[in-house]
Design a protein around this motif. Structure first.
Motif, PDB file in Angstrom:
ATOM      1  N   SER A   1     -24.171  14.867  12.772  1.00 38.52           N
ATOM      2  CA  SER A   1     -23.536  15.086  14.068  1.00 38.52           C
ATOM      3  C   SER A   1     -22.124  15.632  13.882  1.00 38.52           C
ATOM      4  O   SER A   1     -21.656  16.440  14.677  1.00 38.52           O
ATOM      5  N   LEU A   2     -21.460  15.212  12.814  1.00 38.89           N
ATOM      6  CA  LEU A   2     -20.124  15.733  12.525  1.00 38.89           C
ATOM      7  C   LEU A   2     -20.204  17.229  12.201  1.00 38.89           C
ATOM      8  O   LEU A   2     -19.397  18.032  12.679  1.00 38.89           O
TER       9      LEU A   2
ATOM     10  N   ALA B   1     -20.835  19.145  15.300  1.00 40.34           N
ATOM     11  CA  ALA B   1     -19.609  19.246  16.099  1.00 40.34           C
ATOM     12  C   ALA B   1     -18.715  20.361  15.561  1.00 40.34           C
ATOM     13  O   ALA B   1     -18.110  21.119  16.333  1.00 40.34           O
TER      14      ALA B   1
ATOM     15  N   ILE C   1     -25.459  16.457  20.054  1.00 36.64           N
ATOM     16  CA  ILE C   1     -24.661  15.883  18.970  1.00 36.64           C
ATOM     17  C   ILE C   1     -24.878  14.374  18.937  1.00 36.64           C
ATOM     18  O   ILE C   1     -23.945  13.603  18.880  1.00 36.64           O
ATOM     19  N   ALA C   2     -26.105  13.942  19.024  1.00 38.22           N
ATOM     20  CA  ALA C   2     -26.399  12.519  18.921  1.00 38.22           C
ATOM     21  C   ALA C   2     -27.298  12.303  17.717  1.00 38.22           C
ATOM     22  O   ALA C   2     -28.359  11.728  17.800  1.00 38.22           O
TER      23      ALA C   2
ATOM     24  N   LEU D   1      -8.391  13.319  15.775  1.00 36.80           N
ATOM     25  CA  LEU D   1      -9.558  13.048  14.929  1.00 36.80           C
ATOM     26  C   LEU D   1      -9.187  12.051  13.832  1.00 36.80           C
ATOM     27  O   LEU D   1      -9.972  11.168  13.493  1.00 36.80           O
TER      28      LEU D   1
ATOM     29  N   LEU E   1     -20.177  23.602  16.559  1.00 44.01           N
ATOM     30  CA  LEU E   1     -19.966  23.800  18.002  1.00 44.01           C
ATOM     31  C   LEU E   1     -18.579  24.386  18.286  1.00 44.01           C
ATOM     32  O   LEU E   1     -18.427  25.310  19.091  1.00 44.01           O
ATOM     33  N   LYS E   2     -17.558  23.839  17.587  1.00 41.37           N
ATOM     34  CA  LYS E   2     -16.193  24.319  17.800  1.00 41.37           C
ATOM     35  C   LYS E   2     -16.086  25.814  17.533  1.00 41.37           C
ATOM     36  O   LYS E   2     -15.314  26.518  18.169  1.00 41.37           O
TER      37      LYS E   2
ATOM     38  N   ARG F   1     -18.591  28.172  20.105  1.00 46.16           N
ATOM     39  CA  ARG F   1     -18.164  28.265  21.493  1.00 46.16           C
ATOM     40  C   ARG F   1     -16.922  29.148  21.660  1.00 46.16           C
ATOM     41  O   ARG F   1     -16.439  29.319  22.775  1.00 46.16           O
ATOM     42  N   ARG F   2     -16.421  29.684  20.564  1.00 46.57           N
ATOM     43  CA  ARG F   2     -15.312  30.646  20.667  1.00 46.57           C
ATOM     44  C   ARG F   2     -15.929  32.026  20.842  1.00 46.57           C
ATOM     45  O   ARG F   2     -16.403  32.621  19.861  1.00 46.57           O
ATOM     46  N   ARG F   3     -15.892  32.514  22.064  1.00 48.98           N
ATOM     47  CA  ARG F   3     -16.565  33.796  22.344  1.00 48.98           C
ATOM     48  C   ARG F   3     -16.002  34.921  21.484  1.00 48.98           C
ATOM     49  O   ARG F   3     -16.743  35.728  20.933  1.00 48.98           O
TER      50      ARG F   3
ATOM     51  N   MET G   1     -26.637  18.421  28.484  1.00 48.60           N
ATOM     52  CA  MET G   1     -26.028  17.658  27.398  1.00 48.60           C
ATOM     53  C   MET G   1     -26.417  18.282  26.061  1.00 48.60           C
ATOM     54  O   MET G   1     -27.551  18.623  25.833  1.00 48.60           O
ATOM     55  N   SER G   2     -25.436  18.438  25.168  1.00 49.66           N
ATOM     56  CA  SER G   2     -25.773  19.022  23.870  1.00 49.66           C
ATOM     57  C   SER G   2     -26.369  17.953  22.955  1.00 49.66           C
ATOM     58  O   SER G   2     -26.477  16.804  23.314  1.00 49.66           O
TER      59      SER G   2
END
Lengths: 265, 311
Positions: A11-12, A15, A4-5, A100, A18-19, A22-24, A1-2
């Motif tokens: 956390s926003l 996030a 983002i809590a 969103l 993260l988007k 995670r784009r290799r 679990m990442s």
């Protein structure tokens, strides 16, 4: 679990980072344009020097800090255009923007978080690339003058400022156009082709000062001399440089924010 | 069923949306009661998605007012949407992220308890085992389920699902229908827009029928069925010839043919024995004669025929 809590705004932001991370493809291209470019640039120069010291000087020294910084700024601007366009229009491209918006979170809050998220993603790459350049210029200086700490820091800030500036432009334009590809194309044409052309037309006079690339060039540390210049020198006061850069950045952020909050999602 | 004003989760008044000279939503007065599966039914281009987008704040209205969960929107949009989950058109995600990461992003945007609901939401839609896989590897049915999981992060009182059955195979449709009934059983309200009349009839308790931007009918499906003309089902060996005989009877309003039997809509149900006598007198063997359970389709056709005749 990442993780983002966290509290809502953090956390926003997490996030939005993260988007991007995670784009290799994005991570690879950004790495290559920043860290990779510096490793290759200084690596090749040093290898040439080792292979033929009589014809090739060492990779370090003040002059090579200037050349390396020019490469870092130019390719950093390309990375900034790519990251800015993804941060600005990635949600729209993926079709998740409306999902969103229907959470009820204000669009402006989403916009601000994306803007910051892209910077948090991009700047460490730009900084790491510059660290490679700075270390190389010291370690491989040989008999050449070694750049001092002040010059290393001011040059680093100049490189990071350029990357951050072009990121903000790309982000604003991406939000305005809603398209990654148009944004990248427009910004690269502006940065790599139009800026040197406009800067080299003396007849334009003071109008050249409105070109952000000219203003950024004026901010380069004086000790680097002509090694970081892409065109002719257009002298500007520091106040004028600040006004020009702020005007461009604010215009991009406001236009992008307006479009982002007003568009049919 | 009488609907009290405080029971309404969605209420619109004279809601209108125009795109240039075209009116997509035309003075819509929609009343959606709490705790039901509500079908918003109409052909493609009738303005269903536009209405949903206005309710969710994705586009603005030109005229009229809306209340969502009792709150006026757009004035108190953020509060209202905190209790709403929605899938507008097809469910879309970041394909490069896993199902769980996509939910984490929405949970971060929603804030509050949303993050703690991720595991339960994934389990609820049967995606726990695939939650770590990139969404680009998901089938449409899995994406639809992930869309529902995303809605559940809000623990919504109201779920708005726009054409949720599009592209699903029969098993997926069955599964989706199951979710809808479960959620209604938990006291949630489901608004389901669709152009599939049969699907709405099977899934929903209430319906509003929309045509060219206007609501032509709304109410509980049971009431709508009961409100139609009494209809009998008649089977003979030659249904085409029998249809001609029946159509001449003054109590017969409409005769339709499903290939096996005739559906005869009557103005007066007491005319049934006389219909039977006339058919026998005309030489037809009546193989079956029974009351027909009126379908929503019959009612829909009845209303639209009436509207067309009036136009």
């Amino acid at each position: 679990m990442s993780a983002i809590a966290l509290e809502p705004s953090r956390s926003l932001l997490a996030a939005d980072v993260l988007k991007l991370r995670r784009r290799r493809g994005l991570v690879v291209v950004t790495s290559l344009l920043t860290v990779g470019a510096m490793v290759i640039t200084y690596g090749i120069i040093e290898l040439l020097h080792v292979a033929s010291p009589a014809t090739h000087g060492p990779a370090g020294g003040v002059d090579n800090l200037g050349h390396g910084s020019w490469v870092a700024a130019a390719l950093g601007a390309v990375a900034a255009a790519i990251v800015g366009s993804v941060a600005g229009a990635g949600d729209l491209d993926a079709g998740v923007y409306r999902d969103l918006v229907v959470t009820g979170r204000p669009r402006l809050a989403l916009y601000r978080s994306r803007l910051r998220g892209g910077l948090v993603f991009l700047l460490p790459f730009a900084a790491a690339g510059y660290v490679v350049a700075a270390v190389s210029t010291v370690v491989f200086a040989g008999a050449r003058p070694v750049p001092g700490p002040h010059l290393l820091v001011t040059t680093g800030l100049w490189v990071v400022l350029q990357v951050a500036f072009y990121y903000v432009l790309a982000f604003g334009i991406a939000c305005l156009l809603g398209s990654r590809s148009y944004t990248i194309g427009t910004l690269l044409a502006f940065r790599l082709a139009l800026t040197p052309i406009l800067a080299s037309i003396p007849a334009l006079g003071v109008v050249r000062e409105l070109v952000p690339g000219v203003a950024l060039q004026d901010l380069a540390p004086a000790a680097l001399g002509n090694t970081v210049r892409q065109g002719p020198d257009v002298p500007m006061s520091t106040a004028a440089v600040v006004v020009v850069l702020l005007a461009w950045a604010i215009a991009a952020v406001v236009a992008g924010g307006w479009r982002d909050t007003a568009r049919d999602a | 069923m009488a609907v009290q004003l405080h029971d309404l989760v969605v209420e619109t008044q004279a809601l209108t949306k125009r795109f240039g000279g075209r009116t997509a939503v035309d003075g819509v007065e929609l009343r959606i009661p709490r705790g039901v599966a509500f079908g918003y039914l109409g052909p493609n281009g009738a303005g269903k998605t536009t209405l949903i987008r206005m309710l969710l704040g994705l586009t603005s209205a030109n005229e009229g007012s809306m209340r969502l969960l009792g709150l006026p929107v757009p004035e108190r949009r953020a509060e209202a949407l905190a209790g709403v989950g929605a899938i507008v058109e097809e469910p879309r995600f970041h394909g490069h992220l896993s199902g769980r990461e996509n939910l984490e992003i929405v949970a971060a945007v929603r804030g509050g308890e949303a993050h703690r609901r991720i595991d339960d939401s994934l389990a609820r839609v049967g995606l726990s085992a695939r939650a770590g896989d990139r969404v680009r590897t998901y089938s449409l049915g899995m994406r639809q389920r992930l869309g529902i999981a995303r809605c559940l992060l809000a623990d919504p009182q109201l779920l708005i699902l726009d054409e949720p059955m599009n592209g699903l195979d029969p098993a997926g449709i069955q599964e989706f229908r199951g979710f809808v009934r479960e959620f209604v059983g938990e006291g949630r309200t489901i608004v389901l827009s669709s152009h599939l009349l049969d699907e709405v009839e099977k899934t929903c308790d209430w319906v509003a029928i929309v045509d060219r931007g206007r609501i032509v009918l709304q109410g509980s499906i049971a009431d709508l069925r009961a409100g139609g003309d009494p209809t009998v089902l008649i089977e003979t060996r030659d249904i085409a010839a029998a249809s001609t005989v029946l159509a001449r009877h003054p109590a017969v309003k409409r005769v339709s043919d499903d290939g096996a039997a005739l559906h005869v809509a009557l103005a007066d149900v007491d005319a049934v024995p006389d219909l039977n006598r006339r058919l026998v007198a005309a030489g037809h063997d009546v193989l079956r004669l029974e009351p027909a359970r009126a379908s929503l389709e019959d009612r829909f056709l009845e209303i639209t025929t009436r509207l067309e005749n009036a136009a």
